[in-house]
Design a protein around this motif. Structure first.
Motif, PDB file in Angstrom:
ATOM      1  N   ILE A  12      24.439 -18.552  39.289  1.00 44.93           N
ATOM      2  CA  ILE A  12      23.604 -19.440  38.494  1.00 44.93           C
ATOM      3  C   ILE A  12      22.603 -18.443  37.618  1.00 44.93           C
ATOM      4  N   VAL A  13      22.074 -17.530  38.136  1.00 44.71           N
ATOM      5  CA  VAL A  13      21.620 -16.343  37.412  1.00 44.71           C
ATOM      6  C   VAL A  13      22.536 -15.682  36.322  1.00 44.71           C
ATOM      7  N   LEU A  14      23.442 -15.357  36.575  1.00 42.78           N
ATOM      8  CA  LEU A  14      24.534 -15.034  35.654  1.00 42.78           C
ATOM      9  C   LEU A  14      24.735 -16.034  34.464  1.00 42.78           C
ATOM     10  N   ASN A  15      25.010 -17.359  34.777  1.00 45.30           N
ATOM     11  CA  ASN A  15      25.130 -18.227  33.780  1.00 45.30           C
ATOM     12  C   ASN A  15      23.879 -18.440  32.828  1.00 45.30           C
ATOM     13  N   ILE A  16      22.604 -18.506  33.563  1.00 46.89           N
ATOM     14  CA  ILE A  16      21.490 -18.507  32.759  1.00 46.89           C
ATOM     15  C   ILE A  16      21.526 -17.332  31.489  1.00 46.89           C
ATOM     16  N   CYS A  17      21.607 -16.030  32.251  1.00 51.52           N
ATOM     17  CA  CYS A  17      21.660 -14.849  31.366  1.00 51.52           C
ATOM     18  C   CYS A  17      22.700 -14.878  30.193  1.00 51.52           C
ATOM     19  N   GLU A  18      23.777 -15.456  30.549  1.00 55.28           N
ATOM     20  CA  GLU A  18      24.770 -15.814  29.232  1.00 55.28           C
ATOM     21  C   GLU A  18      24.438 -16.651  28.388  1.00 55.28           C
ATOM     22  N   SER A  61      35.744 -14.236  27.648  1.00 59.65           N
ATOM     23  CA  SER A  61      34.133 -14.210  28.179  1.00 59.65           C
ATOM     24  C   SER A  61      33.588 -13.105  27.559  1.00 59.65           C
ATOM     25  N   THR A  62      32.116 -13.214  27.595  1.00 55.34           N
ATOM     26  CA  THR A  62      31.361 -12.079  27.398  1.00 55.34           C
ATOM     27  C   THR A  62      31.131 -11.238  28.649  1.00 55.34           C
ATOM     28  N   ALA A  63      30.374 -10.190  28.676  1.00 54.91           N
ATOM     29  CA  ALA A  63      30.356  -9.364  29.879  1.00 54.91           C
ATOM     30  C   ALA A  63      29.703 -10.126  30.991  1.00 54.91           C
ATOM     31  N   PHE A  64      28.789 -10.861  30.675  1.00 50.71           N
ATOM     32  CA  PHE A  64      28.224 -11.918  31.906  1.00 50.71           C
ATOM     33  C   PHE A  64      29.178 -12.698  32.487  1.00 50.71           C
ATOM     34  N   GLY A  65      30.075 -13.147  31.468  1.00 49.27           N
ATOM     35  CA  GLY A  65      31.143 -14.242  32.087  1.00 49.27           C
ATOM     36  C   GLY A  65      32.114 -13.500  32.800  1.00 49.27           C
ATOM     37  N   ARG A  66      32.553 -12.078  32.380  1.00 47.39           N
ATOM     38  CA  ARG A  66      33.433 -11.143  33.247  1.00 47.39           C
ATOM     39  C   ARG A  66      32.829 -10.977  34.704  1.00 47.39           C
ATOM     40  N   ILE A  67      31.383 -10.612  34.557  1.00 42.75           N
ATOM     41  CA  ILE A  67      30.739 -10.280  36.041  1.00 42.75           C
ATOM     42  C   ILE A  67      30.793 -11.621  36.719  1.00 42.75           C
ATOM     43  N   TRP A  68      30.602 -12.756  36.281  1.00 44.90           N
ATOM     44  CA  TRP A  68      30.559 -14.051  36.913  1.00 44.90           C
ATOM     45  C   TRP A  68      31.979 -14.377  37.479  1.00 44.90           C
ATOM     46  N   LEU A  69      32.975 -14.117  36.785  1.00 44.40           N
ATOM     47  CA  LEU A  69      34.276 -14.270  37.265  1.00 44.40           C
ATOM     48  C   LEU A  69      34.617 -13.256  38.555  1.00 44.40           C
ATOM     49  N   SER A  70      34.012 -11.926  38.439  1.00 42.94           N
ATOM     50  CA  SER A  70      34.403 -11.032  39.548  1.00 42.94           C
ATOM     51  C   SER A  70      33.511 -11.513  40.692  1.00 42.94           C
ATOM     52  N   LEU A 122      23.839 -15.624  24.516  1.00 44.88           N
ATOM     53  CA  LEU A 122      24.764 -16.504  23.679  1.00 44.88           C
ATOM     54  C   LEU A 122      23.633 -17.077  22.407  1.00 44.88           C
ATOM     55  N   LEU A 123      22.647 -17.372  22.952  1.00 46.19           N
ATOM     56  CA  LEU A 123      21.452 -18.050  22.164  1.00 46.19           C
ATOM     57  C   LEU A 123      20.942 -16.947  21.058  1.00 46.19           C
ATOM     58  N   ALA A 124      20.449 -16.165  21.953  1.00 46.78           N
ATOM     59  CA  ALA A 124      19.859 -14.777  21.138  1.00 46.78           C
ATOM     60  C   ALA A 124      20.829 -14.050  20.291  1.00 46.78           C
TER      61      ALA A 124
END
Length: 283
Positions: free
Chosen positions: A197-203, A17-26, A207-209
């Motif tokens: 949801i916000v973390l998923n959108i940020c991730e 996962s990326t940094a946003f994915g790790r925060i989402w999992l936490s 990824l796109l950027a």
């Protein structure tokens, strides 16, 4: 539900996962799974037993409870957690598939052969799997929030509900057990879901950027490495010869010298001498 097995499966997602994915999992584990296991199950454990109505007509309390609580909050959240975490397991399965292909490729071509630089790196098909999993998780979160909002009237739990449904003989008042506590837990779980949801959108945006930035850098590097087949020479303004651009600073200095080792004569002097002596030449 075996939460230890559930945690062991999701811990593998943290590696890829990326940094946003790790925060989402936490957030999922700390603010949703632990709150669900420790507190939410106890709060909703006796909801039907403590659903009291002011009449003892057989079947009336059961029908009224089913009308106002068609699905329990605790079971709805359990389904939500299962469905939300399933797309993350697709990433782990894709990495395991890559590992298996890498193992077979090395067995066929030798131990030093490589099919992937890094099986867990998000490029190619794994990048698309990861991105699709984020869209699916976001869609599931939004769908469950809409279901909870639609069933329970904006997540609100009243203290008293009026039930006119048969077999109740008339409009019956029924009382929900601990409505304030249940309301607070409902808002907490809804807020945690909104954060996810916000973390998923940020991730997704990250990824796109990152993908657009890498494609732009790759295109620029290709343009810099491209060499033109023909480069027209640049004409020297001081003479009639043509020189390349890189040799313009290294032009030879043209100096007129006499065959008789006569010092160079300037232009005005030469013109005057030619006018006075036409047969005299400076070679």
């Amino acid at each position: 539900m075996d939460w230890k097995t559930f945690q062991a499966l999701l811990s593998g997602v943290n590696k890829y996962s990326t940094a946003f994915g790790r925060i989402w999992l936490s957030v999922v584990f700390v603010f949703r799974v632990l709150v669900y296991v420790v507190a939410a199950e106890r709060v909703w454990g006796d909801d039907q037993k403590d659903f009291d109505c002011n009449i003892k007509q057989p079947g009336c309390p059961n029908v009224c409870y089913d009308h106002f609580f068609p699905i329990s909050h605790i079971r709805l959240w359990a389904l939500q957690l299962i469905f939300v975490t399933c797309p993350s397991l697709l990433v782990v399965m894709h990495v395991k598939y890559r590992d298996d292909r890498e193992r077979k490729y090395r067995a066929k071509h030798g131990p030093d052969a490589k099919l992937y630089d890094n099986t867990g790196k998000k490029h190619g098909g794994l990048w698309w799997t990861y991105l699709i999993s984020l869209f699916v998780k976001t869609g599931i979160e939004v769908a469950f929030l809409y279901i909870l909002h639609h069933i329970y009237n904006s997540f609100h739990l009243p203290r008293v509900v009026k039930c006119p449904i048969f077999p109740c003989p008339n409009v019956v008042d029924c009382y929900i057990s601990r409505p304030t506590e249940k309301k607070l837990f409902t808002y907490f779980m809804v807020g945690a879901s909104a954060i996810c949801i916000v973390l998923n959108i940020c991730e997704i945006l990250y990824l796109l950027a990152k993908r657009i930035s890498s494609c732009t850098k790759r295109r620029r590097s290709r343009q810099e490495l491209a060499v033109p087949l023909y480069k027209p020479p640049c004409r020297d303004q001081d003479s009639n010869c043509t020189l390349p651009m890189q040799y313009l600073e290294q032009k030879p200095q043209y100096k007129s010298r006499s065959k008789l080792s006569v010092p160079p004569v300037d232009y005005k002097t030469s013109v005057f001498m030619r006018a006075s002596a036409p047969n005299l030449s400076f070679a």
